[in-house]
Scaffold this motif. Structure first.
Motif, PDB file in Angstrom:
ATOM      1  N   ILE A   4       0.859  -1.177   0.000  1.00  0.00           N
ATOM      2  CA  ILE A   4       0.000   0.000   0.000  1.00  0.00           C
ATOM      3  C   ILE A   4       0.893   1.222   0.000  1.00  0.00           C
ATOM      4  O   ILE A   4       1.759   1.375   0.853  1.00  0.00           O
ATOM      5  CB  ILE A   4      -0.911   0.018   1.245  1.00  0.00           C
ATOM      6  N   GLN A   5       0.683   2.055  -0.995  1.00  0.00           N
ATOM      7  CA  GLN A   5       1.472   3.266  -1.061  1.00  0.00           C
ATOM      8  C   GLN A   5       0.782   4.347  -0.238  1.00  0.00           C
ATOM      9  O   GLN A   5      -0.425   4.567  -0.366  1.00  0.00           O
ATOM     10  CB  GLN A   5       1.623   3.755  -2.497  1.00  0.00           C
ATOM     11  N   THR A   6       1.552   4.972   0.577  1.00  0.00           N
ATOM     12  CA  THR A   6       1.019   6.084   1.351  1.00  0.00           C
ATOM     13  C   THR A   6       1.783   7.338   0.973  1.00  0.00           C
ATOM     14  O   THR A   6       2.934   7.264   0.556  1.00  0.00           O
ATOM     15  CB  THR A   6       1.155   5.848   2.862  1.00  0.00           C
ATOM     16  N   GLN A   7       1.129   8.421   1.113  1.00  0.00           N
ATOM     17  CA  GLN A   7       1.784   9.680   0.817  1.00  0.00           C
ATOM     18  C   GLN A   7       2.277  10.283   2.123  1.00  0.00           C
ATOM     19  O   GLN A   7       1.546  10.344   3.105  1.00  0.00           O
ATOM     20  CB  GLN A   7       0.813  10.660   0.153  1.00  0.00           C
ATOM     21  N   ALA A   8       3.511  10.705   2.102  1.00  0.00           N
ATOM     22  CA  ALA A   8       4.050  11.358   3.279  1.00  0.00           C
ATOM     23  C   ALA A   8       3.384  12.718   3.409  1.00  0.00           C
ATOM     24  O   ALA A   8       3.193  13.432   2.430  1.00  0.00           O
ATOM     25  CB  ALA A   8       5.555  11.516   3.148  1.00  0.00           C
ATOM     26  N   ARG A   9       3.024  13.043   4.611  1.00  0.00           N
ATOM     27  CA  ARG A   9       2.365  14.316   4.850  1.00  0.00           C
ATOM     28  C   ARG A   9       3.187  15.070   5.877  1.00  0.00           C
ATOM     29  O   ARG A   9       3.304  14.654   7.025  1.00  0.00           O
ATOM     30  CB  ARG A   9       0.951  14.082   5.357  1.00  0.00           C
ATOM     31  N   TYR A  10       3.733  16.157   5.429  1.00  0.00           N
ATOM     32  CA  TYR A  10       4.539  16.972   6.312  1.00  0.00           C
ATOM     33  C   TYR A  10       3.685  18.121   6.819  1.00  0.00           C
ATOM     34  O   TYR A  10       3.080  18.842   6.045  1.00  0.00           O
ATOM     35  CB  TYR A  10       5.767  17.525   5.571  1.00  0.00           C
ATOM     36  N   VAL A  11       3.641  18.251   8.106  1.00  0.00           N
ATOM     37  CA  VAL A  11       2.852  19.308   8.708  1.00  0.00           C
ATOM     38  C   VAL A  11       3.815  20.292   9.354  1.00  0.00           C
ATOM     39  O   VAL A  11       4.631  19.925  10.191  1.00  0.00           O
ATOM     40  CB  VAL A  11       1.884  18.749   9.770  1.00  0.00           C
ATOM     41  N   GLU A  12       3.726  21.523   8.916  1.00  0.00           N
ATOM     42  CA  GLU A  12       4.580  22.550   9.473  1.00  0.00           C
ATOM     43  C   GLU A  12       4.031  22.949  10.836  1.00  0.00           C
ATOM     44  O   GLU A  12       2.842  23.146  11.011  1.00  0.00           O
ATOM     45  CB  GLU A  12       4.591  23.764   8.537  1.00  0.00           C
ATOM     46  N   TRP A  13       4.931  23.053  11.794  1.00  0.00           N
ATOM     47  CA  TRP A  13       4.510  23.482  13.110  1.00  0.00           C
ATOM     48  C   TRP A  13       4.320  24.978  13.083  1.00  0.00           C
ATOM     49  O   TRP A  13       5.203  25.728  12.683  1.00  0.00           O
ATOM     50  CB  TRP A  13       5.548  23.103  14.174  1.00  0.00           C
ATOM     51  N   LEU A  14       3.161  25.412  13.480  1.00  0.00           N
ATOM     52  CA  LEU A  14       2.864  26.834  13.507  1.00  0.00           C
ATOM     53  C   LEU A  14       2.657  27.274  14.951  1.00  0.00           C
ATOM     54  O   LEU A  14       1.941  26.626  15.710  1.00  0.00           O
ATOM     55  CB  LEU A  14       1.602  27.134  12.704  1.00  0.00           C
ATOM     56  N   SER A  15       3.273  28.367  15.278  1.00  0.00           N
ATOM     57  CA  SER A  15       3.084  28.909  16.620  1.00  0.00           C
ATOM     58  C   SER A  15       1.717  29.575  16.687  1.00  0.00           C
ATOM     59  O   SER A  15       1.139  29.939  15.650  1.00  0.00           O
ATOM     60  CB  SER A  15       4.186  29.919  16.943  1.00  0.00           C
ATOM     61  N   PRO A  16       1.198  29.782  17.884  1.00  0.00           N
ATOM     62  CA  PRO A  16      -0.084  30.492  18.002  1.00  0.00           C
ATOM     63  C   PRO A  16      -0.031  31.880  17.360  1.00  0.00           C
ATOM     64  O   PRO A  16      -1.001  32.311  16.734  1.00  0.00           O
ATOM     65  CB  PRO A  16      -0.291  30.596  19.511  1.00  0.00           C
ATOM     66  N   ASP A  18       1.805  32.745  14.762  1.00  0.00           N
ATOM     67  CA  ASP A  18       1.736  32.543  13.315  1.00  0.00           C
ATOM     68  C   ASP A  18       0.297  32.280  12.861  1.00  0.00           C
ATOM     69  O   ASP A  18      -0.158  32.808  11.844  1.00  0.00           O
ATOM     70  CB  ASP A  18       2.624  31.378  12.878  1.00  0.00           C
ATOM     71  N   MET A  19      -0.408  31.444  13.627  1.00  0.00           N
ATOM     72  CA  MET A  19      -1.799  31.133  13.270  1.00  0.00           C
ATOM     73  C   MET A  19      -2.677  32.375  13.398  1.00  0.00           C
ATOM     74  O   MET A  19      -3.558  32.608  12.567  1.00  0.00           O
ATOM     75  CB  MET A  19      -2.331  29.993  14.136  1.00  0.00           C
ATOM     76  N   HIS A  20      -2.424  33.197  14.414  1.00  0.00           N
ATOM     77  CA  HIS A  20      -3.180  34.435  14.581  1.00  0.00           C
ATOM     78  C   HIS A  20      -2.930  35.374  13.399  1.00  0.00           C
ATOM     79  O   HIS A  20      -3.873  35.928  12.826  1.00  0.00           O
ATOM     80  CB  HIS A  20      -2.790  35.124  15.893  1.00  0.00           C
ATOM     81  N   ASN A  21      -1.652  35.538  13.036  1.00  0.00           N
ATOM     82  CA  ASN A  21      -1.310  36.415  11.915  1.00  0.00           C
ATOM     83  C   ASN A  21      -1.916  35.926  10.612  1.00  0.00           C
ATOM     84  O   ASN A  21      -2.424  36.717   9.806  1.00  0.00           O
ATOM     85  CB  ASN A  21       0.211  36.561  11.786  1.00  0.00           C
ATOM     86  N   THR A 105      -5.285  22.903  15.676  1.00  0.00           N
ATOM     87  CA  THR A 105      -4.287  22.860  14.605  1.00  0.00           C
ATOM     88  C   THR A 105      -4.870  22.204  13.360  1.00  0.00           C
ATOM     89  O   THR A 105      -4.636  22.670  12.237  1.00  0.00           O
ATOM     90  CB  THR A 105      -3.028  22.108  15.074  1.00  0.00           C
ATOM     91  N   LYS A 106      -5.651  21.139  13.538  1.00  0.00           N
ATOM     92  CA  LYS A 106      -6.305  20.463  12.410  1.00  0.00           C
ATOM     93  C   LYS A 106      -7.294  21.406  11.731  1.00  0.00           C
ATOM     94  O   LYS A 106      -7.339  21.494  10.501  1.00  0.00           O
ATOM     95  CB  LYS A 106      -7.021  19.201  12.918  1.00  0.00           C
ATOM     96  N   GLU A 107      -8.055  22.133  12.538  1.00  0.00           N
ATOM     97  CA  GLU A 107      -9.011  23.095  11.979  1.00  0.00           C
ATOM     98  C   GLU A 107      -8.270  24.182  11.192  1.00  0.00           C
ATOM     99  O   GLU A 107      -8.714  24.584  10.119  1.00  0.00           O
ATOM    100  CB  GLU A 107      -9.825  23.740  13.103  1.00  0.00           C
ATOM    101  N   HIS A 108      -7.128  24.607  11.704  1.00  0.00           N
ATOM    102  CA  HIS A 108      -6.344  25.628  11.012  1.00  0.00           C
ATOM    103  C   HIS A 108      -5.855  25.105   9.660  1.00  0.00           C
ATOM    104  O   HIS A 108      -5.943  25.807   8.650  1.00  0.00           O
ATOM    105  CB  HIS A 108      -5.156  26.070  11.879  1.00  0.00           C
ATOM    106  N   SER A 109      -5.364  23.877   9.637  1.00  0.00           N
ATOM    107  CA  SER A 109      -4.892  23.325   8.360  1.00  0.00           C
ATOM    108  C   SER A 109      -6.055  23.116   7.390  1.00  0.00           C
ATOM    109  O   SER A 109      -5.901  23.306   6.175  1.00  0.00           O
ATOM    110  CB  SER A 109      -4.107  22.027   8.578  1.00  0.00           C
ATOM    111  N   ASP A 110      -7.231  22.762   7.899  1.00  0.00           N
ATOM    112  CA  ASP A 110      -8.414  22.639   7.040  1.00  0.00           C
ATOM    113  C   ASP A 110      -8.801  23.997   6.459  1.00  0.00           C
ATOM    114  O   ASP A 110      -9.188  24.093   5.288  1.00  0.00           O
ATOM    115  CB  ASP A 110      -9.593  22.050   7.818  1.00  0.00           C
TER     116      ASP A 110
END
Length: 149
Positions: A4-16, A18-21, A105-110
């Protein structure tokens, strides 16, 4: 045995911060888009008769309907971002709430994905509307020149 091929998913860590900005930038862009929607309404009102007279009425109506849907989606995204901003407290309260922080964080990426898709579609609609108006103006100018002769 199948692999089964999976795709690597890189998630950038965002500070609060950064998310606010990022959220503030989104709000700014979506509020500007809201103003553009008002401009489009005025533009459509101004050229209503030409849009109706045109042989491409069904295409024009579809674009106008898509712009109206875009306006509604824009308003929903603005509200979602405002709610998202209000929930930022979970990230900065100093209390370890791993599940809530992970959900935020999931909601932010969505939201990143949703807003990028919305803006891409919006720019396409905007281009189509301006193309229609440009063609109407060309036709009017041509008719004016023919009538002068």
């Amino acid at each position: 045995m199948k692999t089964i091929q999976t795709q690597a998913r890189y998630v950038e860590w965002l500070s609060p911060e950064d998310m606010h900005n990022t959220s503030q930038e989104w709000l700014s862009e979506l509020k500007f888009t809201k103003d553009e929607h008002l401009f489009f309404e005025d533009l459509i009102t101004t050229f209503t008769t030409q849009l109706i007279e045109s042989g491409k009425f069904s295409d024009n109506k579809e674009i106008i309907d898509a712009i109206n849907r875009s306006e509604k989606q824009n308003n929903l995204l603005i509200e979602a971002i405002k709610i998202h901003e209000n929930e930022l407290q979970v990230m900065v309260d100093g209390i370890d709430q791993l599940e809530e922080e992970k959900a935020y964080t999931k909601e932010h990426s969505d939201l990143i994905i949703a807003i990028a898709a919305f803006l891409k579609e919006y720019k396409s609609l905007k281009t189509q509307l301006f193309s229609i108006i440009k063609n109407i103006k060309k036709e009017e100018k041509l008719r004016h020149l023919i009538d002068k002769k």
